[in-house]
Scaffold this motif. Structure first.
Motif, PDB file in Angstrom:
ATOM      1  N   LYS A 146      -1.666   5.723  -8.973  1.00 47.97           N
ATOM      2  CA  LYS A 146      -0.823   5.628 -10.033  1.00 47.97           C
ATOM      3  C   LYS A 146       0.422   6.642 -10.075  1.00 47.97           C
ATOM      4  O   LYS A 146       1.219   6.671 -11.053  1.00 47.97           O
ATOM      5  CB  LYS A 146      -1.725   6.082 -11.532  1.00 47.97           C
ATOM      6  N   ALA A 147       0.735   6.985  -8.809  1.00 42.88           N
ATOM      7  CA  ALA A 147       2.012   7.524  -8.624  1.00 42.88           C
ATOM      8  C   ALA A 147       3.032   6.724  -8.585  1.00 42.88           C
ATOM      9  O   ALA A 147       2.900   5.731  -8.310  1.00 42.88           O
ATOM     10  CB  ALA A 147       1.960   8.443  -7.169  1.00 42.88           C
ATOM     11  N   VAL A 148       4.260   7.515  -8.950  1.00 41.89           N
ATOM     12  CA  VAL A 148       5.623   6.490  -9.186  1.00 41.89           C
ATOM     13  C   VAL A 148       6.484   7.377  -8.192  1.00 41.89           C
ATOM     14  O   VAL A 148       6.801   8.410  -8.282  1.00 41.89           O
ATOM     15  CB  VAL A 148       6.196   6.272 -10.496  1.00 41.89           C
ATOM     16  N   VAL A 149       6.676   6.513  -6.774  1.00 40.17           N
ATOM     17  CA  VAL A 149       7.300   7.197  -5.806  1.00 40.17           C
ATOM     18  C   VAL A 149       8.780   6.876  -5.704  1.00 40.17           C
ATOM     19  O   VAL A 149       9.173   5.911  -5.593  1.00 40.17           O
ATOM     20  CB  VAL A 149       6.716   7.082  -4.626  1.00 40.17           C
ATOM     21  N   SER A 150       9.619   7.779  -6.236  1.00 38.03           N
ATOM     22  CA  SER A 150      11.232   7.459  -6.279  1.00 38.03           C
ATOM     23  C   SER A 150      11.877   8.139  -5.276  1.00 38.03           C
ATOM     24  O   SER A 150      13.141   7.874  -5.160  1.00 38.03           O
ATOM     25  CB  SER A 150      11.672   7.697  -7.561  1.00 38.03           C
ATOM     26  N   ASP A 152      11.800  10.050  -1.062  1.00 34.72           N
ATOM     27  CA  ASP A 152      11.245  10.009   0.255  1.00 34.72           C
ATOM     28  C   ASP A 152       9.974  11.085   0.168  1.00 34.72           C
ATOM     29  O   ASP A 152       9.946  12.147  -0.388  1.00 34.72           O
ATOM     30  CB  ASP A 152      12.275  10.196   1.231  1.00 34.72           C
ATOM     31  N   VAL A 153       9.172  10.538   1.027  1.00 40.22           N
ATOM     32  CA  VAL A 153       7.815  11.781   1.179  1.00 40.22           C
ATOM     33  C   VAL A 153       7.876  12.017   2.645  1.00 40.22           C
ATOM     34  O   VAL A 153       7.782  11.261   3.471  1.00 40.22           O
ATOM     35  CB  VAL A 153       6.660  10.687   0.839  1.00 40.22           C
ATOM     36  N   PRO A 154       7.900  13.251   2.871  1.00 39.12           N
ATOM     37  CA  PRO A 154       8.040  13.944   4.313  1.00 39.12           C
ATOM     38  C   PRO A 154       6.366  13.369   4.908  1.00 39.12           C
ATOM     39  O   PRO A 154       5.515  13.128   4.150  1.00 39.12           O
ATOM     40  CB  PRO A 154       8.018  15.496   4.202  1.00 39.12           C
ATOM     41  N   PRO A 155       6.347  13.359   6.026  1.00 39.58           N
ATOM     42  CA  PRO A 155       5.109  13.191   6.997  1.00 39.58           C
ATOM     43  C   PRO A 155       4.058  14.170   6.459  1.00 39.58           C
ATOM     44  O   PRO A 155       4.337  15.376   6.128  1.00 39.58           O
ATOM     45  CB  PRO A 155       5.479  13.200   8.313  1.00 39.58           C
ATOM     46  N   TYR A 156       2.871  13.622   6.329  1.00 34.36           N
ATOM     47  CA  TYR A 156       1.586  14.640   6.157  1.00 34.36           C
ATOM     48  C   TYR A 156       1.673  15.246   4.724  1.00 34.36           C
ATOM     49  O   TYR A 156       1.243  16.368   4.814  1.00 34.36           O
ATOM     50  CB  TYR A 156       1.273  15.317   7.402  1.00 34.36           C
ATOM     51  N   THR A 157       2.190  14.761   3.841  1.00 38.43           N
ATOM     52  CA  THR A 157       2.420  15.315   2.540  1.00 38.43           C
ATOM     53  C   THR A 157       1.587  14.493   1.686  1.00 38.43           C
ATOM     54  O   THR A 157       1.625  13.333   1.514  1.00 38.43           O
ATOM     55  CB  THR A 157       4.136  15.328   2.245  1.00 38.43           C
ATOM     56  N   VAL A 159       1.538  13.508  -2.323  1.00 39.81           N
ATOM     57  CA  VAL A 159       2.203  13.380  -3.692  1.00 39.81           C
ATOM     58  C   VAL A 159       1.517  12.687  -4.767  1.00 39.81           C
ATOM     59  O   VAL A 159       0.728  11.765  -4.369  1.00 39.81           O
ATOM     60  CB  VAL A 159       3.700  12.857  -3.467  1.00 39.81           C
ATOM     61  N   VAL A 160       1.520  13.169  -6.000  1.00 35.34           N
ATOM     62  CA  VAL A 160       0.948  12.690  -7.031  1.00 35.34           C
ATOM     63  C   VAL A 160       1.905  12.807  -8.340  1.00 35.34           C
ATOM     64  O   VAL A 160       2.864  13.293  -8.418  1.00 35.34           O
ATOM     65  CB  VAL A 160      -0.263  13.398  -7.480  1.00 35.34           C
ATOM     66  N   GLY A 161       1.473  11.724  -9.190  1.00 36.89           N
ATOM     67  CA  GLY A 161       2.327  11.891 -10.557  1.00 36.89           C
ATOM     68  C   GLY A 161       3.301  11.010 -10.762  1.00 36.89           C
ATOM     69  O   GLY A 161       3.728  10.010  -9.872  1.00 36.89           O
ATOM     70  N   ALA A 166       5.351  16.404  -4.522  1.00 32.03           N
ATOM     71  CA  ALA A 166       4.519  16.896  -3.362  1.00 32.03           C
ATOM     72  C   ALA A 166       3.531  18.099  -3.997  1.00 32.03           C
ATOM     73  O   ALA A 166       4.107  19.022  -4.833  1.00 32.03           O
ATOM     74  CB  ALA A 166       5.373  17.526  -2.425  1.00 32.03           C
ATOM     75  N   VAL A 167       2.150  18.026  -3.776  1.00 33.61           N
ATOM     76  CA  VAL A 167       1.446  19.101  -4.113  1.00 33.61           C
ATOM     77  C   VAL A 167       0.915  19.840  -2.839  1.00 33.61           C
ATOM     78  O   VAL A 167       0.594  21.092  -3.197  1.00 33.61           O
ATOM     79  CB  VAL A 167       0.165  18.419  -4.789  1.00 33.61           C
ATOM     80  N   ARG A 168       1.000  19.262  -1.913  1.00 36.37           N
ATOM     81  CA  ARG A 168       0.770  20.078  -0.589  1.00 36.37           C
ATOM     82  C   ARG A 168       0.953  19.266   0.558  1.00 36.37           C
ATOM     83  O   ARG A 168       1.127  18.077   0.447  1.00 36.37           O
ATOM     84  CB  ARG A 168      -0.800  20.601  -0.814  1.00 36.37           C
ATOM     85  N   GLN A 169       0.937  20.025   1.615  1.00 32.65           N
ATOM     86  CA  GLN A 169       1.224  19.479   3.090  1.00 32.65           C
ATOM     87  C   GLN A 169      -0.317  19.673   3.527  1.00 32.65           C
ATOM     88  O   GLN A 169      -0.903  20.432   3.515  1.00 32.65           O
ATOM     89  CB  GLN A 169       2.234  20.436   3.865  1.00 32.65           C
TER      90      GLN A 169
END
Length: 211
Positions: A146-150, A152-157, A159-161, A166-169
């Motif tokens: 259910k995340a809404v990704v607006s 860019d997301v780095p590699p091996y990261t 993401v939630v919410g 990002a919550v952790r790598q």
């Protein structure tokens, strides 16, 4: 044997809800890599029409999904056709209706064009996650349910919410750099099969030696 056949639409015998997605893509504007699967008990074969939204040919954007990705039920990709002009006094897309309303001139709509949407390799996208137009998701990333990704997301990261943060790598910087250099997803099926225990047991030294 060196793993399942990526050209087999339903690689799990008797399980029609999990499909190797590339076998159900017909549009040139969508690209999906080998072994990437979509799991949906009701609409597994309809990903192209039900999960890729506002994807109009006149906009010209592409959806690119890499290899070995895991896509859960209901994940969606909103493409640039979902955007509306913001600089005018109205957000209504007059131009697309023609008949004197811009006659198909979509230049004003293009001001909100954010480019292609690109998902790297070995990405896990959780149930009902939503990826917004133009987002780039790096290799090995995890998108929570259910995340809404607006952004860019780095590699091996991970993401939630909503909006996704990002919550952790997943691994330390040195390991991430090495994994990106190794790019195991570009190995042949034979090489992956031979070294699978190193991949699944996080044996970085073994993978480096395999290279």
């Amino acid at each position: 044997m060196y793993g399942p056949d990526p050209d087999n639409p339903t690689p799990l015998p008797g399980v029609d809800q999990l499909v190797f997605l590339k076998n159900f893509i017909t549009r040139d504007s969508i690209s999906v890599g080998d072994y990437t699967y979509y799991d949906d008990v009701e609409h597994a074969t309809e990903f192209e029409t039900r999960n890729v939204l506002y994807h109009y040919d006149f906009v010209g954007d592409r959806l690119v999904i890499g290899k070995y990705c895991s896509l859960a039920t209901g994940c969606t990709f909103l493409m640039n056709g979902a955007n509306h002009p913001l600089s005018s006094f109205s957000t209504f897309p007059f131009a697309i209706f023609q008949n004197g309303w811009g006659d198909g001139d979509v230049a004003q709509l293009a001001e909100q064009h954010r480019g292609d949407t690109v998902v790297g390799n070995d990405v896990w996208i959780g149930r009902d996650a939503c990826i917004l137009p133009g987002v780039k998701i790096g290799d090995g990333a995890i998108i929570g349910a259910k995340a809404v990704v607006s952004k860019d997301v780095p590699p091996y990261t991970v993401v939630v919410g909503n909006p996704a943060k990002a919550v952790r790598q997943r691994f330390d910087d040195k390991t991430v750099t090495k994994l990106l250099e190794i790019s195991w997803w570009d190995w042949s099926p034979e090489k992956i099969t031979t070294n699978l225990h190193m991949i699944t047991n996080a044996d970085l030294d073994g993978m480096i030696n395999a290279v």
